[in-house]
Scaffold this motif. Structure first.
Motif, PDB file in Angstrom:
ATOM      1  N   MET C   1       0.825  -1.218   0.000  1.00  0.00           N
ATOM      2  CA  MET C   1       0.000   0.000   0.000  1.00  0.00           C
ATOM      3  C   MET C   1       0.857   1.266   0.000  1.00  0.00           C
ATOM      4  O   MET C   1       2.039   1.227   0.316  1.00  0.00           O
ATOM      5  N   VAL C   2       0.211   2.347  -0.298  1.00  0.00           N
ATOM      6  CA  VAL C   2       0.945   3.611  -0.392  1.00  0.00           C
ATOM      7  C   VAL C   2       1.268   4.137   1.006  1.00  0.00           C
ATOM      8  O   VAL C   2       0.455   4.069   1.915  1.00  0.00           O
ATOM      9  N   LYS C   3       2.463   4.640   1.154  1.00  0.00           N
ATOM     10  CA  LYS C   3       2.889   5.198   2.433  1.00  0.00           C
ATOM     11  C   LYS C   3       2.228   6.553   2.668  1.00  0.00           C
ATOM     12  O   LYS C   3       2.126   7.364   1.757  1.00  0.00           O
ATOM     13  N   GLU C   5       2.320  10.230   3.882  1.00  0.00           N
ATOM     14  CA  GLU C   5       3.431  11.161   4.067  1.00  0.00           C
ATOM     15  C   GLU C   5       2.968  12.495   4.632  1.00  0.00           C
ATOM     16  O   GLU C   5       3.491  13.530   4.300  1.00  0.00           O
ATOM     17  N   ARG C   7       0.378  14.939   7.627  1.00  0.00           N
ATOM     18  CA  ARG C   7      -0.140  15.039   8.981  1.00  0.00           C
ATOM     19  C   ARG C   7      -1.547  14.464   9.040  1.00  0.00           C
ATOM     20  O   ARG C   7      -2.177  14.234   8.012  1.00  0.00           O
ATOM     21  N   ILE C  34      -6.091  16.840   5.367  1.00  0.00           N
ATOM     22  CA  ILE C  34      -6.095  15.417   5.044  1.00  0.00           C
ATOM     23  C   ILE C  34      -4.667  14.917   4.872  1.00  0.00           C
ATOM     24  O   ILE C  34      -3.770  15.687   4.553  1.00  0.00           O
ATOM     25  N   ILE C  36      -1.654  13.010   3.021  1.00  0.00           N
ATOM     26  CA  ILE C  36      -1.369  12.922   1.592  1.00  0.00           C
ATOM     27  C   ILE C  36      -0.730  11.587   1.262  1.00  0.00           C
ATOM     28  O   ILE C  36      -0.087  10.964   2.096  1.00  0.00           O
ATOM     29  N   THR C  37      -0.936  11.154   0.030  1.00  0.00           N
ATOM     30  CA  THR C  37      -0.331   9.901  -0.424  1.00  0.00           C
ATOM     31  C   THR C  37       0.809  10.247  -1.360  1.00  0.00           C
ATOM     32  O   THR C  37       0.874  11.353  -1.899  1.00  0.00           O
ATOM     33  N   LYS C  38       1.684   9.280  -1.570  1.00  0.00           N
ATOM     34  CA  LYS C  38       2.782   9.477  -2.498  1.00  0.00           C
ATOM     35  C   LYS C  38       2.216   9.653  -3.902  1.00  0.00           C
ATOM     36  O   LYS C  38       1.380   8.857  -4.339  1.00  0.00           O
ATOM     37  N   GLY C  39       2.637  10.700  -4.588  1.00  0.00           N
ATOM     38  CA  GLY C  39       2.196  10.921  -5.959  1.00  0.00           C
ATOM     39  C   GLY C  39       0.750  11.376  -6.072  1.00  0.00           C
ATOM     40  O   GLY C  39       0.167  11.310  -7.144  1.00  0.00           O
ATOM     41  N   ALA C  40       0.162  11.805  -4.954  1.00  0.00           N
ATOM     42  CA  ALA C  40      -1.205  12.328  -4.968  1.00  0.00           C
ATOM     43  C   ALA C  40      -2.232  11.349  -5.520  1.00  0.00           C
ATOM     44  O   ALA C  40      -3.196  11.734  -6.171  1.00  0.00           O
ATOM     45  N   VAL C  41      -2.044  10.072  -5.238  1.00  0.00           N
ATOM     46  CA  VAL C  41      -3.011   9.074  -5.705  1.00  0.00           C
ATOM     47  C   VAL C  41      -4.154   8.991  -4.698  1.00  0.00           C
ATOM     48  O   VAL C  41      -3.917   8.975  -3.496  1.00  0.00           O
ATOM     49  N   ILE C  42      -5.391   8.981  -5.198  1.00  0.00           N
ATOM     50  CA  ILE C  42      -6.535   8.749  -4.304  1.00  0.00           C
ATOM     51  C   ILE C  42      -6.887   7.276  -4.406  1.00  0.00           C
ATOM     52  O   ILE C  42      -7.255   6.778  -5.468  1.00  0.00           O
ATOM     53  N   LEU C  43      -6.698   6.581  -3.295  1.00  0.00           N
ATOM     54  CA  LEU C  43      -6.819   5.120  -3.347  1.00  0.00           C
ATOM     55  C   LEU C  43      -8.256   4.633  -3.235  1.00  0.00           C
ATOM     56  O   LEU C  43      -8.564   3.504  -3.564  1.00  0.00           O
TER      57      LEU C  43
END
Lengths: 381, 177, 121
Positions: C1-3, C5, C7, C34, C36-43
């Motif tokens: 899964m995405v880390k 990164e 607050r 909110i 944030i995910t790596k690379g701004a991916v909305i999972l």
């Protein structure tokens, strides 16, 4: 099978790309990078490379397709130059912000206008703030090696940033010289298959490229900056590993120091100019002049720390910029100056080689003479 | 280090000449480099191409300002010739050196390569054949190296390869005389 | 899964996006709202559905199902995809969670079966 062949710098990159096995390639040819897609098309056509080429209608589309391809989670590659890179400008930060480890070759060429197809660094230097790692090469062999290292650096999880492999247009892309083409199995062992973290998959929908409000945009950029700083370490590590496996080194992967141990006067160069500068240093050393050359291989991330460490004995630095930030020096000299802030080293800037003007030995001798005599830097016309 | 300038007209293959020359030198075990005087390709326009041969790796990347050898593929290019050449100039012509009026201190060797090309290849392709003369006179590259280089560059086109090789050998013999 | 990164998520959200100019609680604290995910991916797929955007409308149209002829024009012209076709009878109805009351549907309806009222707030 290891093979040493006399090939062009562009061909060297194409050969390296073949060994890195990209799956989908969006390419739009532009002089002087054209030889790269040309050779890769040959490899795809004769079955040496199992990949699909997308014939896009512009470099903007090539960059957009690069984004799409990496969203689906496969390795890709493209090549461009000059105005081609300029038209990609819009997409470059989108690729980097999406943290896609794309690799692109840039055969550096002057930006129009006036229209000019020859080498300088104005195209890539103008894109240095877009979150792409930029590695500049001096020789065709280095272009080959850097392309293989590029995928490994970019795909390292904590980096996950796109990377430009920059070669001097014509004066490296079209120069024939010996290149050792490495064994495919050895390259496979060095560069494992690309494993993306998240991919576009209809079965597990995700969104790439959403809007980031003021409450998060800043954090995304901060994360990219952290990754860039991390990249500096990873470049060194990957370079060291490459050196161990393949036996070739390029400084420490970020900077290369030439005769710098006791140098009091030094030039800073990027790319192919370094080769000529080596000769000039050899000639001046014979005359007992304490001179040296520092080559910046990684323009982004910028190796400020290593640069400061290398300048212990240097009195005056001359920066050879193949790019002019019109109105205020050149990109490289400005970066060098800010890296040396607070130090007592005089930095003189020389804008040189614009639009393919040859940076000859005599011009570099002039630059050395200028800094040794304590005169001001100028445009080396 | 030996530096070579090849002068030709757009379409004559001066760039290929310098490339094959560099590859041949490399096949002979030397270090080499070849590059065009990068221009916008245009049929008939004067084209310059360079090569360097050395026993050690070549790092120099400036243009060739002072050559050891020059190869002139088209005799009309002897007019207005300004290159600095120290050792030898090979000219593809049926004229004699003194008739060319070349302003140089280098030796001039005239070889009628076009005639050989027309006879052996059937077309006026002189860019590869001229290297036979270069090999014979300067001994900087060997015939064997030339053959290997030709194989790398045009080995997949058998007829072209064989005809050019035959032309090289004939020009080599002609230049030896 | 995405880390992750960033607050932590602040549950008290305001649509301003946390700019300091706004008077909302989150803005004043100036914390990112909110993670944030790596690379701004909305999972999470379809996450836009969570943001109900119909509240501020002035006019509230409703389809009179008795007169609806199932022509689908309202469905076609709705700029917000807020009109759905009913499975049971093929007639159309408006999802008021997202309808912004532009009344395009009412104007285009060939049998004029979409009356509207002023929203009570």
């Amino acid at each position: 099978m290891v093979e040493i062949k006399v090939i062009s710098g562009a061909d060297a990159i194409a050969q390296a790309v073949k060994l890195c096995k990209p799956k989908v390639l969006p390419m739009y040819p532009i002089t002087p990078s054209t030889l790269i897609p040309e050779r890769i098309s040959e490899f795809v056509n004769n079955g040496e490379l199992n990949a699909e080429i997308i014939y896009v209608e512009s470099e903007h589309s090539a960059a957009s397709a690069l984004f799409g391809i990496y969203a689906t989670g496969v390795r890709s590659f493209t090549a461009t130059a000059s105005q081609g890179l300029a038209i990609m400008h819009e997409i470059l930060p989108i690729i980097s912000a999406s943290r896609f480890p794309a690799v692109m070759a840039v055969a550096n060429r002057a930006l129009s206008g006036p229209l000019n197809i020859w080498n300088d660094h104005s195209d890539a230097m103008s894109e240095r703030d877009q979150g792409w790692i930029q590695l500049y090469c001096e020789t065709a062999q280095e272009a080959f090696d850097t392309t293989i290292m590029a995928y490994k650096i970019a795909e390292t999880e904590k980096v996950s940033l796109p990377l430009m492999v920059c070669i001097d247009g014509f004066s490296l892309s079209h120069v024939y010289e010996p290149v050792q083409i490495e064994d495919a199995i050895k390259v496979d062992a060095f560069l494992p298959e690309y494993k993306p973290v998240v991919v576009l998959d209809p079965k597990r929908p995700v969104t790439f490229g959403p809007v980031a409000f003021p409450n998060t945009y800043f954090e995304f950029k901060e994360a990219e900056e952290k990754a860039m700083l991390e990249a500096a370490k990873v470049i060194e590590q990957v370079h060291a590993e490459f050196a161990k496996k393949f036996g070739r080194t390029y400084g420490n992967g970020l900077v290369e120091l030439i005769e710098m141990k006791d140098a009091e006067y030094a030039l800073i160069t990027v790319g192919g100019t370094t080769g000529t500068a080596r000769e000039v240093v050899t000639e001046l050393r014979k005359k007992k002049k304490k001179v040296g050359v520092i080559r910046i291989k990684s323009m982004r991330p910028f190796p400020a720390e290593q640069l400061r460490a290398a300048l212990k004995k240097v009195k005056t630095l001359g920066v050879i910029d193949r790019h002019a930030s019109l109105g205020f020096g050149g990109a490289l000299s400005n970066d060098v100056k800010s890296a040396l802030q607070g130090q007592k080293i005089i930095v003189e800037e020389f804008v040189a080689g614009l639009g393919g003007r040859d940076i000859s030995k005599s011009r570099l001798h002039d630059a050395f003479e200028t800094i040794i005599k304590g005169k001001k830097g100028y445009w080396l016309k | 280090m030996k530096q070579i300038i090849v002068l030709g007209r757009g379409g004559q293959g001066a760039v290929t000449s310098s490339q094959v020359l560099a590859i041949a030198a490399f096949k002979d075990g030397k270090h080499s480099q070849a590059f065009p005087n990068f221009g916008v390709e245009r049929m008939g326009a004067p084209v310059r191409s360079y090569a360097r041969i050395d026993d050690k790796p070549i790092t120099l990347r400036e243009q060739v300002y002072e050559a050891d050898y020059a190869i002139i593929l088209d005799p009309t290019l002897t007019k207005g010739f300004t290159e600095k050449v120290n050792d030898l100039i090979i000219v593809n012509t049926n004229k004699k050196p003194e008739e060319l009026g070349l302003n140089t201190k280098a030796k001039i060797k005239c070889v009628d390569i076009t005639s050989v090309a027309l006879k052996v290849i059937g077309k006026p392709f002189v860019n590869i054949a001229v290297l036979g003369a270069f090999s014979a006179i300067t001994k900087e590259i060997s015939l064997k190296g030339l053959e290997e280089a030709l194989k790398q560059q045009m080995g997949n086109k058998k007829a072209v390869f064989e005809k050019n090789l035959a032309a090289i050998i004939e020009v080599y013999a002609l230049a030896k005389k | 899964m995405v880390k992750k990164e960033g607050r932590k998520k602040n549950s008290k959200e305001c649509s301003c996006g946390g700019t300091k100019e706004c008077a909302c609680e989150s803005s004043q604290k100036s914390k990112p709202l909110i993670s944030i995910t790596k690379g701004a991916v909305i999972l999470e797929p379809g996450s836009t559905k969570k943001y109900k955007t119909g509240e501020w409308r002035t006019f509230k149209p409703t389809i009179d199902l008795a007169r609806c002829i199932k022509c689908g024009r309202c469905w076609m012209v709705c700029p917000d995809a807020a009109i759905n076709q009913r499975k049971e009878d093929g007639k159309f109805e408006i999802n008021h969670d997202y309808c912004k009351g532009c009344l395009l549907c009412a104007k285009e309806c060939p049998v004029k079966c979409i009356p509207y009222v002023v929203e009570e707030k």
